[in-house]
Design a protein around this motif. Structure first.
Motif, PDB file in Angstrom:
ATOM      1  N   LYS A 202      39.818  -2.138   5.804  1.00 34.11           N
ATOM      2  CA  LYS A 202      40.151  -1.041   6.722  1.00 34.11           C
ATOM      3  C   LYS A 202      39.424   0.234   6.306  1.00 34.11           C
ATOM      4  O   LYS A 202      38.888   0.968   7.150  1.00 34.11           O
ATOM      5  N   TRP A 203      39.387   0.515   5.008  1.00 35.47           N
ATOM      6  CA  TRP A 203      38.702   1.701   4.504  1.00 35.47           C
ATOM      7  C   TRP A 203      37.199   1.616   4.771  1.00 35.47           C
ATOM      8  O   TRP A 203      36.574   2.582   5.218  1.00 35.47           O
ATOM      9  N   LEU A 204      36.607   0.444   4.529  1.00 32.89           N
ATOM     10  CA  LEU A 204      35.173   0.272   4.754  1.00 32.89           C
ATOM     11  C   LEU A 204      34.822   0.415   6.234  1.00 32.89           C
ATOM     12  O   LEU A 204      33.794   1.009   6.590  1.00 32.89           O
ATOM     13  N   ASP A 205      35.656  -0.111   7.108  1.00 36.04           N
ATOM     14  CA  ASP A 205      35.414   0.045   8.546  1.00 36.04           C
ATOM     15  C   ASP A 205      35.501   1.509   8.961  1.00 36.04           C
ATOM     16  O   ASP A 205      34.710   1.982   9.792  1.00 36.04           O
ATOM     17  N   HIS A 206      36.448   2.218   8.377  1.00 36.18           N
ATOM     18  CA  HIS A 206      36.584   3.649   8.669  1.00 36.18           C
ATOM     19  C   HIS A 206      35.327   4.401   8.224  1.00 36.18           C
ATOM     20  O   HIS A 206      34.808   5.268   8.950  1.00 36.18           O
ATOM     21  N   CYS A 207      34.818   4.068   7.025  1.00 38.99           N
ATOM     22  CA  CYS A 207      33.592   4.704   6.523  1.00 38.99           C
ATOM     23  C   CYS A 207      32.396   4.385   7.421  1.00 38.99           C
ATOM     24  O   CYS A 207      31.575   5.263   7.725  1.00 38.99           O
ATOM     25  N   ALA A 208      32.290   3.122   7.841  1.00 45.20           N
ATOM     26  CA  ALA A 208      31.173   2.724   8.702  1.00 45.20           C
ATOM     27  C   ALA A 208      31.234   3.445  10.044  1.00 45.20           C
ATOM     28  O   ALA A 208      30.203   3.917  10.556  1.00 45.20           O
ATOM     29  N   ASP A 209      32.418   3.541  10.624  1.00 43.82           N
ATOM     30  CA  ASP A 209      32.567   4.245  11.904  1.00 43.82           C
ATOM     31  C   ASP A 209      32.183   5.716  11.759  1.00 43.82           C
ATOM     32  O   ASP A 209      31.541   6.294  12.655  1.00 43.82           O
ATOM     33  N   PHE A 210      32.564   6.311  10.639  1.00 41.86           N
ATOM     34  CA  PHE A 210      32.239   7.719  10.401  1.00 41.86           C
ATOM     35  C   PHE A 210      30.729   7.902  10.258  1.00 41.86           C
ATOM     36  O   PHE A 210      30.144   8.852  10.782  1.00 41.86           O
ATOM     37  N   LEU A 211      30.091   6.975   9.534  1.00 37.51           N
ATOM     38  CA  LEU A 211      28.637   7.049   9.378  1.00 37.51           C
ATOM     39  C   LEU A 211      27.937   6.922  10.732  1.00 37.51           C
ATOM     40  O   LEU A 211      26.994   7.653  11.022  1.00 37.51           O
ATOM     41  N   LEU A 212      28.401   5.998  11.567  1.00 36.03           N
ATOM     42  CA  LEU A 212      27.762   5.784  12.866  1.00 36.03           C
ATOM     43  C   LEU A 212      27.859   7.004  13.775  1.00 36.03           C
ATOM     44  O   LEU A 212      27.011   7.210  14.649  1.00 36.03           O
ATOM     45  N   LYS A 213      28.869   7.823  13.584  1.00 36.25           N
ATOM     46  CA  LYS A 213      29.009   9.041  14.377  1.00 36.25           C
ATOM     47  C   LYS A 213      28.045  10.136  13.932  1.00 36.25           C
ATOM     48  O   LYS A 213      27.735  11.043  14.711  1.00 36.25           O
TER      49      LYS A 213
END
Length: 461
Positions: A202-213
């Motif tokens: 969940k944390w890694l997905d949150h980080c990836a989503d933030f990076l993509l933005k």
């Protein structure tokens, strides 16, 4: 198309691990990502494996040598995969002052482009001066872009981006604004391994989503260079034992997990069946073992539970007393002592093979690369062999004089100290080795295991 790129930084703590993990997770949604870490680190690769959902690899020039490093890298990346390589320390920080074994050195050996992650807190145009220095320090290095970390606002980011792109002629691919949730948890020995963190996905997905933005992922892909294979010296191949199966027990749990994946795979390639067991949770060793490997880890953090598991301690002690070939590194060696004293000065009984105590201290006892000269034949190597390894430990052994088979020193010279302690067919040391670089050590260990199997009938007790 198979591509690769290196994520580096001017200095440790700039945010390259956060960027690397976010990038690995984001790319793994579209591609098969192969993760690499430059240096001897065990912790970051555990996060890489979680982020990329693929086996991690360590690229350490000192431990592997150049030919093995190239061979490992190009054998690990297949068609249409993306290699993401996280650097170590600052871009040019290596062994000594000439950048040897640094991130930049490895990037040049593998002919990979580099993205620089820059912590731009409290900087504007000065960020361009910093990037310009790193960009021009080594003209042979392919620096292709910049990611700004810890920006305070969109205006701040725009000022930094304009300065870097104007004065360095490098694209600024994006930025990560300051967000507390991006921080990685730490403790005394560095980051907490990924498998100790709840909701890591969940944390890694949150980080990836933030990076993509905030970062242009397609631009990063475009900056990746198709892998250019280099010549590999085939003379490094060593004839390994026949393919008969040798069963090796591998301690693997929260207390013992410091292994290089390519080193374990080298054991498999040499004919070994790896049988994983837990000194924390299993009552006895697995049946039918021909050898044991106890890797490093954090036995001091689990000393109470390890101590309470008396049946496993007895099982391991009985096996070693019976001559079962056993190799233990760092934390694995601590487990074989009489007892461990943790940071609260409490003592916990351990396996008791070596008549010493492992005492945890507040300061590092030995840290960094070492050279170990074998001074006495052991289950891995004969007298006279020189091995490259590394040490990182806060504990020290206190008690009786032990029979040693290593004389250890820093690669740059200076004082020497003893390690490679021997009892029957057991070898224990603070020195971590990368077995991928030493097929002859694997061959020696498996030959001892094969000989032991011929001469003994081991019964679990």
């Amino acid at each position: 198309m198979t591509r690769g790129i290196v994520i580096a930084a001017p200095y440790s703590g700039s945010g390259k691990t956060t960027v690397t993990l976010s990038l690995m997770r984001a790319l793994s949604r579209q591609f098969r990502v192969v993760p690499f870490k430059i240096g001897p680190d065990y912790i970051d690769p555990s996060y890489h494996q979680a982020a990329a959902k693929n086996e991690p690899h360590n690229l350490d020039l000192y431990l592997l040598g150049e030919e093995n490093l190239k061979k490992m890298f190009f054998q690990s990346v297949r068609k249409d995969e993306i290699a993401i390589v996280e650097g170590v320390m600052g871009l040019f920080d290596g062994l000594g002052t000439e950048s040897w074994a640094s991130t930049a050195h490895v990037a040049k050996i593998l002919k990979l482009p580099v993205i620089l992650v820059v912590d731009v807190r409290s900087m504007s145009t000065s960020a361009a001066a910093l990037v310009h220095g790193f960009q021009t320090y080594d003209p042979e290095l392919q620096m292709v872009g910049v990611i700004c970390n810890l920006t305070s606002s969109k205006t701040h980011y725009n000022h930094v981006k304009e300065s870097i792109e104007r004065d360095c002629n490098l694209p600024v691919i994006g930025h990560l604004p300051f967000k507390k949730f991006l921080d990685l948890p730490e403790r005394q020995l560095g980051l907490i391994p990924a498998w100790h963190i709840t909701d890591i996905d969940k944390w890694l997905d949150h980080c990836a989503d933030f990076l993509l933005k905030n970062v242009n992922l397609n631009q990063i892909i475009d900056l990746m260079k198709p892998l250019e294979k280099v010549d590999i010296n085939s003379s490094l191949q060593v004839k390994l034992p026949p393919s008969e199966t040798i069963r090796i027990g591998i301690a693997n749990d929260g207390a013992f997990h410091f292994y290089y994946s390519d080193g374990l795979e080298a054991f498999r390639s040499a004919g070994a069946e790896l049988v994983f067991f837990s000194p924390l949770n299993d009552k006895f060793l697995p049946e039918g073992l021909d050898g044991i490997i106890l890797g490093g880890g954090f036995p001091e953090k689990f000393a109470l539970k390890l101590s309470y598991n008396q049946s496993m301690r007895k099982s391991i002690r009985s096996a070693i007393e019976n001559g079962l070939p056993t190799y233990a590194e760092c934390g694995g060696m601590m487990y074989l002592t009489q007892e461990i004293e943790n940071y609260t000065h409490r003592f916990y009984p351990m396996v008791g093979i070596f008549p010493v105590k492992a005492i945890m201290g507040k300061r590092l006892q030995h840290f960094g690369y070492v050279e170990a000269k074998v001074t006495r034949n052991n289950i891995l190597a004969p007298d006279g062999v020189v091995l490259h390894g590394h040490e990182f430990h806060y504990s020290e052994l206190v008690g009786s004089q032990l029979n040693s088979s290593y004389q250890v020193k820093k690669p740059t010279g200076g004082k020497t100290w003893e390690s490679g302690f021997v009892y029957k067919n057991c070898l224990a040391s603070y020195v971590h080795l990368h077995f991928y670089a030493y097929p002859e050590l694997i061959s020696s260990f498996l030959n001892h295991c094969r000989q032991w199997r011929k001469n003994h009938s081991y019964i679990i007790s």
